[in-house]
Design a protein around this motif. Structure first.
Motif, mmCIF file in Angstrom:
data_model
loop_
_atom_site.group_PDB
_atom_site.id
_atom_site.type_symbol
_atom_site.label_atom_id
_atom_site.label_comp_id
_atom_site.label_asym_id
_atom_site.label_seq_id
_atom_site.Cartn_x
_atom_site.Cartn_y
_atom_site.Cartn_z
ATOM 1 N N GLY A 165 0.994 -1.298 -0.021
ATOM 2 C CA GLY A 165 0.186 0.001 -0.042
ATOM 3 C C GLY A 165 0.799 1.405 -0.050
ATOM 4 O O GLY A 165 1.898 1.456 0.237
ATOM 5 N N LEU A 166 0.237 2.322 -0.345
ATOM 6 C CA LEU A 166 0.932 3.909 -0.453
ATOM 7 C C LEU A 166 1.484 4.068 0.862
ATOM 8 O O LEU A 166 2.716 4.578 0.742
ATOM 9 C CB LEU A 166 -0.094 4.622 -0.990
ATOM 10 C CG LEU A 166 0.546 6.068 -1.176
ATOM 11 C CD1 LEU A 166 1.709 6.101 -2.463
ATOM 12 C CD2 LEU A 166 -0.522 7.089 -1.254
ATOM 13 N N LYS A 167 0.950 4.003 1.957
ATOM 14 C CA LYS A 167 1.574 4.485 3.227
ATOM 15 C C LYS A 167 2.800 3.872 3.523
ATOM 16 O O LYS A 167 3.899 4.465 3.937
ATOM 17 C CB LYS A 167 0.410 4.598 4.390
ATOM 18 C CG LYS A 167 0.806 4.824 5.681
ATOM 19 C CD LYS A 167 -0.322 4.791 6.673
ATOM 20 C CE LYS A 167 -0.005 5.500 7.964
ATOM 21 N NZ LYS A 167 -1.061 5.197 8.815
ATOM 22 N N SER A 172 8.447 3.433 3.748
ATOM 23 C CA SER A 172 9.714 2.576 3.725
ATOM 24 C C SER A 172 10.779 3.305 2.748
ATOM 25 O O SER A 172 11.953 3.174 3.014
ATOM 26 C CB SER A 172 9.239 1.283 2.685
ATOM 27 O OG SER A 172 8.590 0.439 3.543
ATOM 28 N N CYS A 173 10.342 4.413 1.837
ATOM 29 C CA CYS A 173 11.333 5.041 0.972
ATOM 30 C C CYS A 173 11.976 5.783 2.140
ATOM 31 O O CYS A 173 13.087 6.370 1.819
ATOM 32 C CB CYS A 173 10.580 5.714 -0.050
ATOM 33 S SG CYS A 173 9.731 4.761 -1.307
ATOM 34 N N LEU A 174 11.064 6.443 3.026
ATOM 35 C CA LEU A 174 11.840 7.538 4.262
ATOM 36 C C LEU A 174 12.944 6.706 4.828
ATOM 37 O O LEU A 174 14.147 7.031 5.176
ATOM 38 C CB LEU A 174 10.816 8.220 4.970
ATOM 39 C CG LEU A 174 11.135 8.647 6.159
ATOM 40 C CD1 LEU A 174 11.735 9.879 5.897
ATOM 41 C CD2 LEU A 174 10.181 8.879 7.107
ATOM 42 N N THR A 175 12.590 5.628 5.282
ATOM 43 C CA THR A 175 13.480 4.729 5.963
ATOM 44 C C THR A 175 14.921 4.314 5.280
ATOM 45 O O THR A 175 15.898 4.551 5.669
ATOM 46 C CB THR A 175 12.772 3.505 6.451
ATOM 47 O OG1 THR A 175 11.761 3.545 7.311
ATOM 48 C CG2 THR A 175 13.692 2.233 7.226
ATOM 49 N N ILE A 176 14.679 4.135 3.928
ATOM 50 C CA ILE A 176 15.819 3.883 3.190
ATOM 51 C C ILE A 176 16.516 4.848 2.964
ATOM 52 O O ILE A 176 17.835 4.811 2.820
ATOM 53 C CB ILE A 176 15.275 2.924 1.703
ATOM 54 C CG1 ILE A 176 14.723 1.657 2.100
ATOM 55 C CG2 ILE A 176 16.357 3.120 0.875
ATOM 56 C CD1 ILE A 176 13.979 1.042 0.818
ATOM 57 N N CYS A 177 16.087 6.158 2.739
ATOM 58 C CA CYS A 177 16.750 7.374 2.555
ATOM 59 C C CYS A 177 17.543 7.757 3.772
ATOM 60 O O CYS A 177 18.749 8.156 3.772
ATOM 61 C CB CYS A 177 15.592 8.573 2.231
ATOM 62 S SG CYS A 177 15.111 8.495 0.479
ATOM 63 N N ILE A 178 16.978 7.444 5.028
ATOM 64 C CA ILE A 178 17.694 7.439 6.281
ATOM 65 C C ILE A 178 18.755 6.667 6.485
ATOM 66 O O ILE A 178 19.953 7.148 6.900
ATOM 67 C CB ILE A 178 16.538 7.775 7.510
ATOM 68 C CG1 ILE A 178 15.701 8.839 7.407
ATOM 69 C CG2 ILE A 178 17.568 7.622 8.873
ATOM 70 C CD1 ILE A 178 14.545 8.762 8.438
ATOM 71 N N ILE A 179 18.531 5.440 6.032
ATOM 72 C CA ILE A 179 19.602 4.219 6.204
ATOM 73 C C ILE A 179 20.855 4.914 5.271
ATOM 74 O O ILE A 179 22.091 4.754 5.695
ATOM 75 C CB ILE A 179 19.153 3.095 5.554
ATOM 76 C CG1 ILE A 179 18.297 2.428 6.769
ATOM 77 C CG2 ILE A 179 20.491 2.113 5.563
ATOM 78 C CD1 ILE A 179 17.432 1.163 6.368
ATOM 79 N N GLY A 180 20.462 5.399 3.973
ATOM 80 C CA GLY A 180 21.666 5.793 2.948
ATOM 81 C C GLY A 180 22.337 6.877 3.488
ATOM 82 O O GLY A 180 23.491 6.971 3.474
ATOM 83 N N MET A 181 21.679 8.124 4.107
ATOM 84 C CA MET A 181 22.087 9.237 4.478
ATOM 85 C C MET A 181 23.124 8.813 5.793
ATOM 86 O O MET A 181 24.176 9.401 5.775
ATOM 87 C CB MET A 181 21.096 10.142 4.903
ATOM 88 C CG MET A 181 20.620 10.823 3.678
ATOM 89 S SD MET A 181 19.449 12.311 4.139
ATOM 90 C CE MET A 181 18.324 11.458 5.229
ATOM 91 N N ILE A 182 22.671 8.024 6.753
ATOM 92 C CA ILE A 182 23.556 8.192 8.110
ATOM 93 C C ILE A 182 24.686 6.921 7.746
ATOM 94 O O ILE A 182 25.847 7.185 7.929
ATOM 95 C CB ILE A 182 22.571 7.050 9.008
ATOM 96 C CG1 ILE A 182 21.655 8.245 9.413
ATOM 97 C CG2 ILE A 182 23.692 6.635 10.049
ATOM 98 C CD1 ILE A 182 20.639 7.705 10.320
#
Length: 192
Positions: A165-167, A172-182
């Motif tokens: 689903g969209l939510k 999940s996209c937010l989580t992956i971005c945070i993982i990548g940035m950190i």
């Protein structure tokens, strides 16, 4: 000898943080990480398959390839893969301990996983999966490893869009971005 002890500690601490991030924050909201861990989470969400075991089994073809062609990659990944896989399944009871909002869970889950991966990468250790596959692709085609990881993670999360689903997709996209940035931040500070 001191480096070996530090590397072992990095693998243990990194795997512990990754396991807390996955079980405590991602699983309660059916969020995904990217890569092989993301596929293992999909198998868990839909079939009840243990996430750590799924992660280990999905990495076997990559480990075989690494054994044949790039043993250095295998040596730097296999121990991290085993420890993280065990910790993820061992810490499964955390799934009911932190009942936070999906936003907070996505941010904290991404932070825990990003720090865990970053700690391991400082000692050239990984949990295999996307990192190992990206190293193979980068070696073969001379492309940026960060770009390869982003593409692989994006494909995995997008493949799960219809069922999550969209939510869950957006967080999940937010989580992956945070993982990548950190992870990138920690890798950059370890090189300076």
């Amino acid at each position: 000898m001191i480096y070996i002890i530090q590397k072992a500690a990095a693998i243990l601490i990194g795997s512990l943080l990754i396991s807390i991030g996955i079980n405590g924050f991602l699983v309660p909201h059916h969020l995904l990480d990217g890569g092989v861990t993301g596929i293992a989470l999909i198998l868990h969400y839909y079939y009840g398959f243990p996430t750590g075991l799924g992660m280990f089994i999905l990495n076997i073809p990559l480990c075989i390839y690494a054994w044949i062609y790039e043993r250095t990659f295998l040596y730097n990944s296999f121990l991290g893969l085993i420890v993280a896989s065990i910790f993820i399944d061992w810490l499964a009871p955390l799934r009911t301990q932190f009942l936070l909002s999906i936003f907070t869970s996505g941010v904290l889950g991404g932070a825990f996983i990003g720090i865990g991966v970053g700690i391991m990468l400082r000692y050239k250790a990984t949990t295999g999966g996307t990192d190992l596959l990206a190293q193979f692709i980068t070696e073969a085609f001379s492309v940026n490893i960060g770009f390869v990881i982003l593409i692989i993670n994006g494909l995995i999360v997008t493949a799960a869009f219809n069922t999550l689903g969209l939510k869950a997709f957006l967080f999940s996209c937010l989580t992956i971005c945070i993982i990548g940035m950190i992870t990138s931040l920690m890798a950059r500070t370890s090189n300076s």
